[in-house]
Design a protein around this motif. Structure first.
Motif, mmCIF file in Angstrom:
data_model
loop_
_atom_site.group_PDB
_atom_site.id
_atom_site.type_symbol
_atom_site.label_atom_id
_atom_site.label_comp_id
_atom_site.label_asym_id
_atom_site.label_seq_id
_atom_site.Cartn_x
_atom_site.Cartn_y
_atom_site.Cartn_z
ATOM 1 N N LEU A 450 0.839 -1.191 0.000
ATOM 2 C CA LEU A 450 0.000 0.000 0.000
ATOM 3 C C LEU A 450 0.875 1.242 0.000
ATOM 4 C CD1 LEU A 450 0.163 0.990 3.251
ATOM 5 C CD2 LEU A 450 -1.400 -0.934 3.499
ATOM 6 N N GLU A 451 0.256 2.364 -0.365
ATOM 7 C CA GLU A 451 0.928 3.658 -0.322
ATOM 8 C C GLU A 451 0.737 4.283 1.052
ATOM 9 O OE1 GLU A 451 3.029 4.300 -3.854
ATOM 10 O OE2 GLU A 451 2.808 5.646 -2.143
ATOM 11 N N VAL A 478 2.435 14.825 2.566
ATOM 12 C CA VAL A 478 2.642 13.400 2.292
ATOM 13 C C VAL A 478 2.336 13.169 0.829
ATOM 14 C CG1 VAL A 478 1.976 11.054 2.872
ATOM 15 C CG2 VAL A 478 1.979 12.806 4.645
ATOM 16 N N PRO A 479 3.327 12.834 0.010
ATOM 17 C CA PRO A 479 3.065 12.594 -1.415
ATOM 18 C C PRO A 479 2.044 11.480 -1.605
ATOM 19 C CG PRO A 479 5.422 12.757 -0.988
ATOM 20 C CD PRO A 479 4.752 12.710 0.339
ATOM 21 N N LEU A 483 5.703 6.272 -2.029
ATOM 22 C CA LEU A 483 6.091 5.831 -0.682
ATOM 23 C C LEU A 483 5.447 4.482 -0.391
ATOM 24 C CD1 LEU A 483 5.655 9.205 1.274
ATOM 25 C CD2 LEU A 483 7.749 8.259 0.271
ATOM 26 N N PRO A 484 5.875 3.420 -1.125
ATOM 27 C CA PRO A 484 5.232 2.109 -0.943
ATOM 28 C C PRO A 484 5.762 1.398 0.308
ATOM 29 C CG PRO A 484 6.948 1.939 -2.590
ATOM 30 C CD PRO A 484 6.909 3.393 -2.179
ATOM 31 N N PRO A 605 -3.320 3.838 -3.914
ATOM 32 C CA PRO A 605 -3.846 4.043 -2.555
ATOM 33 C C PRO A 605 -5.078 3.179 -2.302
ATOM 34 C CG PRO A 605 -3.384 6.149 -3.620
ATOM 35 C CD PRO A 605 -3.223 5.096 -4.660
ATOM 36 N N ARG A 606 -5.073 2.599 -1.137
ATOM 37 C CA ARG A 606 -6.193 1.728 -0.746
ATOM 38 C C ARG A 606 -7.446 2.581 -0.562
ATOM 39 N NH1 ARG A 606 -6.304 -2.038 4.727
ATOM 40 N NH2 ARG A 606 -8.531 -2.461 4.722
ATOM 41 N N PRO A 607 -8.533 2.245 -1.268
ATOM 42 C CA PRO A 607 -9.744 3.082 -1.122
ATOM 43 C C PRO A 607 -10.276 3.003 0.296
ATOM 44 C CG PRO A 607 -10.261 1.031 -2.289
ATOM 45 C CD PRO A 607 -8.760 1.090 -2.142
ATOM 46 N N GLN A 608 -10.776 4.128 0.746
ATOM 47 C CA GLN A 608 -11.344 4.156 2.086
ATOM 48 C C GLN A 608 -12.656 3.387 2.099
ATOM 49 O OE1 GLN A 608 -11.660 7.999 3.797
ATOM 50 N NE2 GLN A 608 -9.650 8.668 3.118
#
Length: 751
Positions: A450-451, A478-479, A483-484, A605-608
């Motif tokens: 994840l990012e 935070v980019p 940033l994995p 990015p992991r969806p909320q």
């Protein structure tokens, strides 16, 4: 100087030890025997109630047969043509086919008796004997079973009527009656088996008069039942109570009211039949316990004499050793005393004395180490148990607040304060559980690529309410990509949220907090900075230890338990990273740096997770075919609050607090969903589910666990037991309603 307690001989200590050891066992056995006897008595009471219920059903079947026959007779063409003499002959033929019927009557609506098969056609007829049931037929136009009355004929015999209306063109023309004698009820009340030969079976009419009785019917039929019988049987449709029979004997009365006749069937059994098992069991247990106590006391007294002699010799040997004389002990049958003699003889040698002293010191050190290990383990177990036990009182509080909110009664600032502080307590409980799991090595991580930006955004969302309440300015850098990491998204969110919350707590209102992330030392660094009260130099080395906190004001308005940073360090280390703290001193702010290893492949990015919106009260209530939900929880407050909230949300709810209540409610309520507390007394939630399946069969509800146990093993066990969902206290009402609505959708689809 305090006085010494008087000493007792060894024999008395042994006697006290024997009695103290055996007495609890005897008391426990007595309790077990008493409980078994009580259960046996309850089973006997259930059998008697079933017998009364069967008697009521048998009477109702008999009356239904008579009513059907009368209704068929009421359709006679002779009544349409007004040919009452021909109808009289028809009634006489039908009466001869009904052994229970004494006579057949036809009564006009004004109360005149038009025919009576006990009198020849055309002869004068006596007036109607029992007017009450006749009036009820005129009023209701429904079949009625009347009460026992004395006939108006020459014999003045006891009988009761069964009346049906004769309708023509929607109007009442006549009332057709079959008169039945109490003797015809003898076969109904007769005892069905030898097992109940001591029971008295009785039928009582609506006015409380005895209509049939297995014991001494000649004496009691036609007599009114006792006032206590009439009072208790009018209070409910079925039950058991203690009374004094019409014979003057102490009895237990089981009764059941038949419907629609509203007669009462009763089965009366002597009290001794139900009370004898308990009394006999307790008497036998008391006698056996007394015998065992006497035997153990005598044995301890006998053995103590031998021990006293050996100990006296050992005392004399020790006194001789103190005076410099060689000790001497006679051989003893007690191994410990034999060893004592040998030790006394060796104690005269200085070298062996020093070796023994060294061994004692080593043993003491080992004992101290073991005690320290045990204390640490006990602390971890205590934290886990404390977190679990705190969930039980939190559950009804959270649910009650939701009830107030849905009623529109939680709009004041005071309610907002309560809700905010309650969320704070729930978070503290979760932190306690996480610390306990980490200490025992039971916290598992669900790692995935994840990012870092995806978890940081979720953490900012979680900490925003506190930051806004304290009027802080939060800057984030935070980019969104690049940033994995390989980690557990929920736990990394918890790490960042804890750091942001910690910064908000220790920064005076109106402060500045900054969250930034980027590449660092071949990995990924995340930094949380604030301009708050800072850290003392001596505190920094111990800052990440559990229960360590910096100086706080006395109000502790945003206080915690001092385990947030300890959780941060443990979770970061579980991910293969590290965390560091830095401050230039008190009042100079602080900086926390988290380093995590970089993952080779970056992920989007992991969806909320979508936010669940509460089901509107109006929409849920408007639905037809409300889902029936059975809530079983021994915490009365929690059960009642949850039931009220579900009722407000449009569900039909029943509540029980243990296994017997759950089974009783299920019989009448027939739930579609059962929310079961796992930690029920006597029979836990798994046992209740098993018993409900046995009792309801194919009509069993969908089961969901309602518990304070939240570990993976607990969830696996509930799933293996057939539970569809595992809800952790305090329950998320939106999650619960979403679950129930999914069942509604499944039910609609199946239909």
């Amino acid at each position: 100087m305090s006085s010494r307690a008087p000493s007792l001989p060894l024999r008395w200590h042994l006697v006290r030890l024997a009695v103290g050891t055996l007495l609890p066992a005897v008391v426990f056995a007595a309790i077990v025997v008493f409980q078994l006897a009580r259960l046996e008595r309850q089973d006997a009471e259930r059998r008697v109630v079933r017998s009364a219920r069967a008697l009521a059903a048998a009477f109702e079947r008999e009356m239904s047969g008579s009513i059907r026959t009368l209704q068929a007779l009421a359709e006679s063409d002779h009544l349409d043509h007004g040919d009452l003499e021909a109808f009289y002959a028809q009634c006489e033929r039908v009466r001869r086919t009904q052994p229970a019927w004494k006579q057949v009557l036809l009564i006009s609506t004004d109360g005149r008796l038009l025919l009576n098969t006990s009198y020849a056609w055309g002869t004068p007829l006596p007036p109607v004997a029992e007017q009450g049931s006749f009036a009820r037929v005129l009023e209701t136009h429904q079949p009625i079973v009347g009460d026992i009355a004395v006939g108006r004929g020459a014999r003045r015999a006891l009988a009761f009527p069964v009346r049906v209306p004769v309708m023509r063109g929607g109007a009442l023309r006549y009332v057709l009656t079959a008169v039945i004698t109490p003797e015809s009820l003898t076969d109904i009340v007769a005892s069905p088996s030898a097992e109940s030969e001591e029971w008295t079976r009785t039928l009582v009419d609506q006015q409380g008069k005895v209509a049939a009785r297995t014991r001494d019917p000649v004496r009691f039929v036609g007599q009114p039942a006792t006032p206590s019988f009439q009072r208790n049987t009018r209070a409910s449709l079925e039950g058991v109570y203690s009374d004094v029979s019409m014979d003057g004997e102490p009895v237990y009365v089981a009764f059941s009211r038949s419907q629609p006749s509203d007669w009462t069937a009763a089965v009366v059994s002597p009290r001794r039949l139900l009370d004898a098992p308990v009394a006999d069991s307790m008497l036998a247990m008391g006698g056996l316990g007394l015998v065992l106590l006497l035997a153990s006391t005598g044995g301890a007294w006998f053995i103590s004499r031998r021990l006293e002699r050996s100990i006296t010799q050992a005392s004399e040997a020790a006194a001789a050793l103190a005076q410099g004389n060689p000790p001497h002990l006679e051989p003893s049958g007690v191994r410990e005393l034999e060893q004592l003699g040998e030790a006394l003889e060796r104690s005269g040698q200085l070298l062996r004395e020093r070796e023994r002293e060294r061994d004692a010191n080593l043993a003491a050190a080992e004992t101290a180490r073991a005690a320290a290990v045990e204390a640490t383990r006990a602390k971890d177990v205590f934290l886990a148990m404390l977190g679990h036990e705190l969930r039980n009182p939190l559950a009804p509080i959270v649910t009650s607040m939701e009830v107030l909110r849905r009623r529109g009664l939680a709009q004041t600032p005071e309610h907002e304060v309560i809700a905010r502080q309650l969320r704070h307590v729930v978070r503290l409980v979760d932190d306690l559980l996480d610390m306990a799991r980490l200490a025992r090595g039971q916290l598992s991580l669900h790692r995935e690529p994840l990012e870092l930006s995806s978890v940081s955004s979720r953490a900012v969302e979680a900490a925003t309410p506190l930051i806004e309440r304290r009027r802080h300015v939060l800057e984030t850098d935070v980019p969104s990509s690049g940033l994995p990491v390989l980690g557990d998204a929920d736990r990394l969110t918890q790490v960042i949220a804890n750091l942001l919350t910690n910064a908000a707590k220790y920064t005076p209102p109106g402060g500045h907090i900054r969250l930034r992330a980027g590449a660092l030392d071949g990995g990924i660094g995340l930094v949380v900075e604030d301009d708050g009260q800072g850290l003392a130099r001596e505190l920094i080395p111990r800052l990440f230890e559990p229960f360590i906190q910096g100086p706080r004001t006395l109000d502790r308005s945003e206080g915690g338990l001092g385990i947030g940073l300890a959780l941060v360090r443990s979770l970061v280390e579980e991910h293969g990273g590290r965390v560091e703290a830095h401050s230039d001193g008190p009042g100079q702010g602080s900086r926390f740096t988290v380093w995590l290893p970089r993952h080779a492949q970056a992920e989007a990015p992991r969806p909320q997770e979508p936010r669940r919106e509460p089901v509107p009260l109006e929409a849920a209530t408007a639905r037809e075919n409300r889902i029936r939900v059975l809530v079983v929880d021994d915490n009365v407050d929690a059960a009642e609050a949850l039931a009220e909230l579900l009722d407000m949300s449009g569900y039909e709810v029943a509540v029980a607090h243990d296994c017997p209540q759950a089974l009783e409610r299920a019989d009448a309520f027939r739930p579609e969903v059962a929310l079961l507390d796992i930690g029920l007394p006597l029979v836990d939630g798994y046992g209740v589910a098993e018993r409900l399946r046995e009792r309801l069969g194919g009509a069993s509800p969908v089961f969901a666990a309602l518990t304070g146990f939240s570990q993976d093993g607990d969830r696996s066990r509930s799933q293996a037991a057939g539970f569809r969902h595992h809800f952790v206290k305090p329950i998320d009402i939106d999650e619960l309603i979403a679950f129930l609505e999914s069942l509604r959708s499944a039910r609609s689809g199946a239909a």
